[in-house]
Enzyme design. Structure first.
Site, PDB file in Angstrom:
ATOM      1  N   ARG A 119       0.835  -1.210   0.000  1.00 14.16           N
ATOM      2  CA  ARG A 119       0.000   0.000   0.000  1.00 14.16           C
ATOM      3  C   ARG A 119       0.868   1.258   0.000  1.00 14.16           C
ATOM      4  NH1 ARG A 119      -1.538   1.571   4.720  1.00 14.16           N
ATOM      5  NH2 ARG A 119      -2.138  -0.488   5.480  1.00 14.16           N
ATOM      6  N   TYR A 172     -17.631  16.646 -13.479  1.00 16.13           N
ATOM      7  CA  TYR A 172     -18.150  15.281 -13.565  1.00 16.13           C
ATOM      8  C   TYR A 172     -19.146  15.044 -12.415  1.00 16.13           C
ATOM      9  CZ  TYR A 172     -18.150  10.231 -12.887  1.00 16.13           C
ATOM     10  OH  TYR A 172     -18.538   8.931 -12.675  1.00 16.13           O
ATOM     11  N   ASP A 187      -8.509  19.540 -12.832  1.00 16.45           N
ATOM     12  CA  ASP A 187      -8.756  18.187 -13.330  1.00 16.45           C
ATOM     13  C   ASP A 187      -8.507  18.239 -14.834  1.00 16.45           C
ATOM     14  OD1 ASP A 187      -9.881  15.893 -14.411  1.00 16.45           O
ATOM     15  OD2 ASP A 187     -11.359  15.701 -12.800  1.00 16.45           O
ATOM     16  N   LYS A 218      -9.375   7.208 -18.388  1.00 16.72           N
ATOM     17  CA  LYS A 218      -9.768   7.801 -19.663  1.00 16.72           C
ATOM     18  C   LYS A 218      -8.591   7.778 -20.658  1.00 16.72           C
ATOM     19  CE  LYS A 218     -13.615   8.291 -17.487  1.00 16.72           C
ATOM     20  NZ  LYS A 218     -13.337   8.444 -16.111  1.00 16.72           N
TER      21      LYS A 218
HETATM   22  O1  P1T Z   1     -14.250   7.191 -12.914  1.00 19.70           O
HETATM   23  P1  P1T Z   1     -13.022   7.624 -12.164  1.00 19.70           P
HETATM   24  O2  P1T Z   1     -11.750   7.017 -12.662  1.00 19.70           O
HETATM   25  O3  P1T Z   1     -13.187   7.517 -10.678  1.00 19.70           O
HETATM   26  O4  P1T Z   1     -12.835   9.206 -12.491  1.00 19.70           O
HETATM   27  C1  P1T Z   1     -13.719  10.194 -12.057  1.00 19.70           C
HETATM   28  C2  P1T Z   1     -13.642  11.368 -12.975  1.00 19.70           C
HETATM   29  C3  P1T Z   1     -12.900  12.479 -12.589  1.00 19.70           C
HETATM   30  N1  P1T Z   1     -12.782  13.568 -13.374  1.00 19.70           N
HETATM   31  C4  P1T Z   1     -13.376  13.622 -14.588  1.00 19.70           C
HETATM   32  C5  P1T Z   1     -13.227  14.849 -15.428  1.00 19.70           C
HETATM   33  C6  P1T Z   1     -14.124  12.528 -15.054  1.00 19.70           C
HETATM   34  O5  P1T Z   1     -14.694  12.621 -16.256  1.00 19.70           O
HETATM   35  C7  P1T Z   1     -14.261  11.371 -14.230  1.00 19.70           C
HETATM   36  C8  P1T Z   1     -15.077  10.200 -14.647  1.00 19.70           C
HETATM   37  N2  P1T Z   1     -15.946  10.456 -15.713  1.00 19.70           N
HETATM   38  C9  P1T Z   1     -16.776   9.534 -16.307  1.00 19.70           C
HETATM   39  C10 P1T Z   1     -16.869   8.257 -15.921  1.00 19.70           C
HETATM   40  C11 P1T Z   1     -17.580  10.040 -17.424  1.00 19.70           C
HETATM   41  O6  P1T Z   1     -18.137   9.250 -18.209  1.00 19.70           O
HETATM   42  O7  P1T Z   1     -17.676  11.268 -17.554  1.00 19.70           O
END
Ligand code: P1T
Length: 390
Positions: free
Chosen positions: A54, A106, A178, A203
């Site tokens: 961890r 998001y 972000d 992503k």
């Molecule tokens: O899904 P995760 O890896 O926990 O990420 C969250 C997140 C954070 N910031 C942005 C700009 C994001 O678009 C996302 C996750 N977004 C999607 C799953 C979506 O379809 O928009």
């Protein structure tokens, strides 16, 4: 390249080499996936830099080094998801603190502010940062952090990173950007005055829709030290296998992003001429209110497009159901094209009145333009338009 300064290399080179040197024993050019959860110590406290899975892992180290290099940061930290990265950054704050946040984020990020952090005494104001006056007005004596997505999800608003960073600095509050939609290939928030960059590596960074992950990058040693403490203490760390997948994806990030941008430009221009489209939101179009700013602060407008389909929810649903190449699915940034309905899918956690104010209506469709042939993608969208006509 792990020990050399990264300033001397271009991103195409860093994406492939930063964070890892060929193994001195075997010559392996890819890092091993080290699954061991614990590391033998010669004596108590006498270890080789790794103690427990961890707190640190060699595969994670390689990923974190590459992430830092690409973002032009000194420190990179990897997490189990983008949401985990967000929660870790917000744990820099204390109950009673206040955050100024962009109004379009998001849905899961809004949910973290509204449902997870608010009960612990953290307040947030959501403001349209397109007007820097709104940002200035939102500060209170308790504001300790500023947060934005640019381009934002799903309305692709472009906020002035340098302008907001200056205001944040004057108040002694770090700016967090972000950078998930832009990627470090198109935008470098740390060069524009942001203190911290956050990513959902799920992503574009991974790019193959097969690992959920998150990342935080910074140049600030004190912030990094606290974040490293939180990463271990909170424990939302990625598996070594997922670290490997993201690292593998990063190698082609610059090439992939160039093609995402090229194809998205073509799709956005064709959408803008389509009689069934009421409005196209894409920072690469002159009609986008943030177009000039995007040209200044980004190297390209990205691979995401949102548009308003004329008609009602039934027509939007028919459009999405008819697509054969675009999958109707949440997420973005993978090699495959995705289409989704933010009001019902990714942004369902945003209260209806906020969605209305932002323009996230029944006809809004968000596209993640993938790497398939662009004419095949357009033919697929035409299939959707035909189905929406009924
Ligand atoms: O899904 P995760 O890896 O926990 O990420 C969250 C997140 C954070 N910031 C942005 C700009 C994001 O678009 C996302 C996750 N977004 C999607 C799953 C979506 O379809 O928009």
């Amino acid at each position: 390249m792990a020990d050399r300064t990264h300033a001397q290399y271009a991103q195409d080179t860093l994406a492939i080499h930063a964070g890892y040197e060929p193994d001195p024993v075997t010559g392996a050019v890819m890092p091993p996936i080290v699954l061991s959860t614990t590391f033998a110590q010669e004596g108590p406290g006498q270890h080789k830099g790794f103690e427990y899975g961890r707190s640190g892992n060699p595969t994670r180290n390689a990923l974190e080094g590459c992430l830092a290099a690409l973002e032009g940061a000194k420190h990179g930290l990897a997490y189990a998801s983008g949401c985990a990265a967000t929660v870790n950054v917000l744990h820099l704050l204390s109950p009673g603190d206040h955050v100024v946040c962009g109004d379009d984020v998001y849905g899961g990020t809004f949910r973290i502010f509204d449902r997870i952090m608010k009960p612990f005494g953290l307040q947030a104001s959501f403001v349209d940062m397109s007007d820097l006056g709104n940002v200035k007005k939102a500060f209170t004596a308790k504001t300790k952090l500023v947060w934005m997505e640019t381009p934002s999800n799903p309305m692709l608003k472009i906020f002035d990173i340098a302008g907001v960073a200056e205001i944040a600095r004057a108040h002694g509050a770090p700016l967090v950007v972000d950078n998930t939609f832009a990627t470090p290939i198109l935008q470098h928030p740390l060069d524009l005055g942001a203190a911290i960059v956050v990513h959902s590596t799920t992503k574009y960074l991974n790019g193959h829709s097969d690992a959920v992950g998150g990342a935080v990058m910074t140049r600030d040693d004190a912030l990094a030290e606290r974040l490293r403490y939180l990463q271990n203490a909170i424990g939302a760390v990625p598996s070594p296998f997922d670290c490997y997948l993201v690292l593998r994806g990063l190698k082609t990030l610059p090439v992939r992003v160039r093609q995402h941008v090229a194809s998205a430009r073509v799709v956005a221009e064709r959408l803008e001429k389509h009689p069934q489209v009421a409005r196209v939101i894409y920072p690469g179009l002159a009609s986008h209110p943030g177009h000039a700013l995007a040209n200044r602060q980004m190297k390209g407008p990205g691979g995401m497009i949102s548009f308003d389909l004329k008609g009602d929810l039934g027509q939007a649903s028919a459009f999405l159901k008819a697509l054969r190449i675009f999958a109707c699915a949440e997420s973005l940034g993978g090699v495959e094209s995705l289409a989704e309905h933010p009001a019902i899918m990714t942004h369902a956690s945003i209260p209806a009145e906020n969605r209305r104010a932002l323009g996230i209506g029944d006809g809004l469709i968000r596209l993640s333009v993938g790497l398939e042939d662009v004419d095949d993608l357009w033919a697929d969208l035409e299939r959707g338009f035909a189905a929406a006509r009924g």
